[in-house]
Motif scaffolding. Structure first.
Motif, mmCIF file in Angstrom:
data_model
loop_
_atom_site.group_PDB
_atom_site.id
_atom_site.type_symbol
_atom_site.label_atom_id
_atom_site.label_comp_id
_atom_site.label_asym_id
_atom_site.label_seq_id
_atom_site.Cartn_x
_atom_site.Cartn_y
_atom_site.Cartn_z
ATOM 1 N N ILE A 128 -18.002 5.157 12.349
ATOM 2 C CA ILE A 128 -18.812 6.268 11.857
ATOM 3 C C ILE A 128 -19.769 6.796 12.918
ATOM 4 C CG2 ILE A 128 -20.646 4.808 10.890
ATOM 5 C CD1 ILE A 128 -20.798 6.803 8.544
ATOM 6 N N GLY A 129 -20.149 5.947 13.870
ATOM 7 C CA GLY A 129 -21.063 6.382 14.919
ATOM 8 C C GLY A 129 -20.501 7.476 15.797
ATOM 9 N N THR A 130 -19.183 7.613 15.846
ATOM 10 C CA THR A 130 -18.564 8.640 16.696
ATOM 11 C C THR A 130 -18.368 9.966 15.971
ATOM 12 O OG1 THR A 130 -16.283 8.048 16.084
ATOM 13 C CG2 THR A 130 -17.310 6.786 17.866
ATOM 14 N N VAL A 131 -18.640 9.999 14.679
ATOM 15 C CA VAL A 131 -18.429 11.211 13.885
ATOM 16 C C VAL A 131 -19.650 12.107 13.983
ATOM 17 C CG1 VAL A 131 -17.897 12.122 11.597
ATOM 18 C CG2 VAL A 131 -16.953 9.917 12.310
ATOM 19 N N SER A 132 -19.423 13.378 14.195
ATOM 20 C CA SER A 132 -20.508 14.343 14.318
ATOM 21 C C SER A 132 -20.946 14.806 12.932
ATOM 22 C CB SER A 132 -20.037 15.541 15.149
ATOM 23 O OG SER A 132 -21.072 16.498 15.249
ATOM 24 N N MET A 133 -22.123 14.355 12.515
ATOM 25 C CA MET A 133 -22.723 14.782 11.246
ATOM 26 C C MET A 133 -24.200 14.447 11.288
ATOM 27 S SD MET A 133 -21.516 11.930 8.417
ATOM 28 C CE MET A 133 -19.800 12.349 8.517
ATOM 29 N N SER A 134 -24.961 14.989 10.357
ATOM 30 C CA SER A 134 -26.401 14.762 10.349
ATOM 31 C C SER A 134 -26.722 13.299 10.096
ATOM 32 C CB SER A 134 -27.071 15.631 9.283
ATOM 33 O OG SER A 134 -26.745 15.163 7.986
ATOM 34 N N VAL A 135 -27.883 12.886 10.530
ATOM 35 C CA VAL A 135 -28.309 11.493 10.352
ATOM 36 C C VAL A 135 -28.392 11.146 8.870
ATOM 37 C CG1 VAL A 135 -30.214 9.864 10.704
ATOM 38 C CG2 VAL A 135 -29.549 11.428 12.547
ATOM 39 N N GLY A 136 -28.939 12.058 8.062
ATOM 40 C CA GLY A 136 -29.077 11.787 6.632
ATOM 41 C C GLY A 136 -27.741 11.652 5.932
ATOM 42 N N HIS A 137 -26.805 12.515 6.305
ATOM 43 C CA HIS A 137 -25.476 12.457 5.705
ATOM 44 C C HIS A 137 -24.783 11.160 6.088
ATOM 45 C CE1 HIS A 137 -21.592 14.936 4.734
ATOM 46 N NE2 HIS A 137 -21.734 13.875 3.969
ATOM 47 N N LYS A 138 -24.890 10.796 7.342
ATOM 48 C CA LYS A 138 -24.268 9.563 7.819
ATOM 49 C C LYS A 138 -24.875 8.349 7.121
ATOM 50 C CE LYS A 138 -23.138 9.673 12.068
ATOM 51 N NZ LYS A 138 -23.122 9.685 13.560
ATOM 52 N N GLN A 139 -26.167 8.396 6.880
ATOM 53 C CA GLN A 139 -26.845 7.287 6.212
ATOM 54 C C GLN A 139 -26.309 7.097 4.799
ATOM 55 O OE1 GLN A 139 -31.095 7.814 6.049
ATOM 56 N NE2 GLN A 139 -31.461 5.752 5.250
ATOM 57 N N ARG A 140 -26.080 8.185 4.084
ATOM 58 C CA ARG A 140 -25.533 8.075 2.734
ATOM 59 C C ARG A 140 -24.131 7.459 2.743
ATOM 60 N NH1 ARG A 140 -26.855 13.020 -1.409
ATOM 61 N NH2 ARG A 140 -29.116 12.779 -1.474
ATOM 62 N N LEU A 141 -23.308 7.896 3.701
ATOM 63 C CA LEU A 141 -21.955 7.355 3.770
ATOM 64 C C LEU A 141 -21.968 5.878 4.144
ATOM 65 C CD1 LEU A 141 -19.952 10.259 5.449
ATOM 66 C CD2 LEU A 141 -20.237 9.742 3.026
ATOM 67 N N LEU A 142 -22.881 5.474 4.994
ATOM 68 C CA LEU A 142 -23.019 4.053 5.320
ATOM 69 C C LEU A 142 -23.344 3.250 4.063
ATOM 70 C CD1 LEU A 142 -25.006 4.247 8.686
ATOM 71 C CD2 LEU A 142 -22.746 3.211 8.385
ATOM 72 N N GLY A 143 -24.271 3.762 3.260
ATOM 73 C CA GLY A 143 -24.613 3.084 2.016
ATOM 74 C C GLY A 143 -23.435 3.005 1.076
ATOM 75 N N GLU A 144 -22.665 4.074 1.031
ATOM 76 C CA GLU A 144 -21.499 4.132 0.150
ATOM 77 C C GLU A 144 -20.456 3.095 0.572
ATOM 78 O OE1 GLU A 144 -19.360 7.935 -2.010
ATOM 79 O OE2 GLU A 144 -20.052 8.120 0.048
ATOM 80 N N LEU A 145 -20.187 3.015 1.863
ATOM 81 C CA LEU A 145 -19.205 2.059 2.363
ATOM 82 C C LEU A 145 -19.649 0.620 2.122
ATOM 83 C CD1 LEU A 145 -18.324 3.922 5.659
ATOM 84 C CD2 LEU A 145 -16.676 3.346 3.861
#
Length: 550
Positions: A128-145
């Motif tokens: 996920i660290g290589t995917v271009s997206m906002s920090v907040g959006h990435k944080q939500r997906l991390l929580g989801e995973l």
């Protein structure tokens, strides 16, 4: 609004005008590089990981939580004292104590599908660290995973005990499968501790609400905390014995303290309302999509239903009279010649019985001549127990030819009533039956239309009351199988015959006699845990340790 059911596809790519018919780019999948290069595709990949939690395996194989295999086959209730599946579907061998590593019945896919989902989550977490997206959006997906991965670990732990912990490793299925570290089972305590820590992290990253951008069916902070509360309740229970009741009570209180959830005022319609304020985490089945509707799968044969998961007399007897007394209490008012009058209102929302009003007429389980008995049409679809399932049935859906009907139908994984019951059980064990324990239980009973528990119960009496309340409040919601095991009472509850009722009609009077609906129920101590499938043991070159007794 984005839903949790998204399937990825790609067009055929032509690299050059020179044709090589043996070098074909698959059209039913995307490459890793394509997914990582597009934030929308990556999010779709994350959303698809819910399918590992809530949907059947390829070709319909497996028994995922929630309505069995796509509404058609045996529910988990039918390997407990709640029901039997009318036409077996590999469930009878489990209740008859015939489980074996070579023959796991409807429980056979739990191990493999869980680790597949964990591997898929690990891949996303690693990249996920290589995917271009906002920090907040990435944080939500991390929580989801992290939530989805912890959910899969929960399913493994509660079925097998201590299991293999993968950490964040992404296993190369072609070259790494003989690594001995892949087959070392951790202790139950370490497994639960890891999952609980992951859920703490997930809860910090997930949103509090499902809204226009975070669809119903996706995990929230409440879902992560609810799963943690369940795990810690299990950890403190006698079968596990690796946690404290106080920790379990604290975890349940954390969900309560969100002040977000409340009991639905209508117990019966709760299970048809995906927007109910009681629901914490759910799966919404689309009518007509890859499954057969509940109504035809479980309805009475006189309505053109297939009977399906038919309730046992064992669970019918658990419902008290509406005055709060057990039917075995001489002062309860129970009348064996008129057994369905003045029962706990939840009974009428859960079970169809002889004389129940359903779809414009009364259910007729009696013989001779009852439309829903063996004398009715399609008698191979007649209940063996004298009852049919009412819970989850939506009368607005047709029974006959129900396919491709529009609408959604929720399967609830976590709801507020479970959290109140978790809290009441844990707090009673930690501190005794204080006012907060009474409050939690009585909220549920009040919603059901039942009187409050009597004052002055001892800790042991409250323990019995909590067990009873879980049995009737959560009936057919896939709790009973795990509750009787974690309490270590399955040797009692599962060695009782599968009782039903035979209803006769003579001279205008009904007669009721208890029968054995399915012979040979047997439970032995090894069955407190499931066997790991033999194929999994063999795939490890016998490095994976089997559960005791199998």
């Amino acid at each position: 609004m984005k839903t949790v059911y998204i399937f990825l596809c790609a067009a055929v790519l032509f690299a050059s005008c020179k044709k090589n018919y043996l070098n074909i780019v698959p059209t039913d999948r995307l490459s890793d590089a394509a997914i990582l290069a597009d934030s929308s595709l990556f999010e779709d990949y994350v959303i698809n990981r819910y399918l590992g939690v809530v949907l059947q395996d390829k070709e319909g194989e497996g028994t995922p939580p929630g309505f069995g295999r796509g509404f058609e086959y045996s529910m988990w209730s039918s390997i407990t004292d709640e029901s039997i599946y009318n036409n077996d579907d590999n469930s009878w061998l489990i209740v008859r104590g015939q489980l074996a590593p070579e023959n796991t019945g409807i429980a056979g896919t739990l191990w493999g599908r869980s680790y597949r989902s964990i591997r898929e989550c690990n891949w996303a977490l690693t990249n996920i660290g290589t995917v271009s997206m906002s920090v907040g959006h990435k944080q939500r997906l991390l929580g989801e995973l992290r939530f989805i991965r912890a959910f899969r670990y929960q399913d493994l732990i509660r079925n097998y005990g201590g299991i293999v912990m993968m950490g964040d490793r992404v296993i190369d299925l072609d070259s790494n499968m003989q690594d001995p570290s892949l087959y070392v089972r951790s202790s139950i305590k370490d497994c639960i501790s890891y999952a609980a820590t992951e859920l703490d992290s997930a809860a910090q990253d997930l949103p509090l609400d499902n809204d226009g951008t975070w669809a119903l069916g996706r995990a929230t902070k409440g879902a992560a905390l609810a799963l943690k509360a369940r795990l810690l309740l299990y950890a403190a229970s006698p079968l596990y014995g690796v946690g404290t009741w106080q920790d379990a009570a604290t975890a349940a209180q954390a969900v309560i303290s969100l002040n977000k959830y409340s009991l639905d005022p209508n117990y019966g319609s709760l299970f048809l309302n995906s927007s109910s304020g009681e629901i914490i985490f759910e799966r919404m089945y689309t009518i007509g999509a890859r499954h057969v509707c509940l109504e035809i799968a479980n309805g009475p044969n006189g309505y053109d239903g297939w009977a399906g998961n038919t309730p046992l007399q064992n669970v019918v007897d658990a419902y008290q009279m509406n005055n709060g007394k057990d039917i075995t209490d001489p002062a309860s008012g129970y009348d064996s010649t008129n057994p369905y009058v003045n029962r706990d209102p939840r009974f009428y929302s859960t079970i169809l019985y002889n004389g129940a009003t359903y779809r414009g007429r009364q259910v007729q389980c009696y013989t001779p001549g009852g439309l829903d008995s063996k004398d009715g049409p399609s008698n191979w679809n007649t209940t063996k127990t004298g009852y049919y399932l009412r819970k989850y049935m939506d009368d607005s859906n047709p029974i006959d030819n129900p396919w491709n009907v529009a609408g959604l139908q929720p399967w609830i994984y976590f709801r507020y009533a479970e959290i109140l019951l978790d809290y009441a059980e844990a707090q009673n064990e930690a501190a005794g039956p204080d006012g907060t324990v009474y409050s939690a239980i009585n909220q549920i009973r009040t919603r059901a239309g039942m009187p409050n528990l009597p004052a002055g119960l001892s800790q042991a009496q409250m323990r019995t009351a909590v067990m009873h309340e879980r049995q009737v409040e959560l009936a057919f919601e896939e709790h009973r199988f795990y509750d009787v095991r974690r309490w270590k009472i399955a040797d009692s509850t599962e060695n009782v015959p599968a009782f039903g009722i035979n209803v006769t009609l003579s001279g205008g009077t009904y007669g009721y006699s208890r029968i054995v609906a399915l012979s040979g129920r047997l439970f032995t101590s090894k069955e407190y845990w499931l066997p790991i499938p033999r194929s999994e043991i063999q795939a490890s070159n016998n490095q994976l340790q089997q559960n005791t007794g199998y």
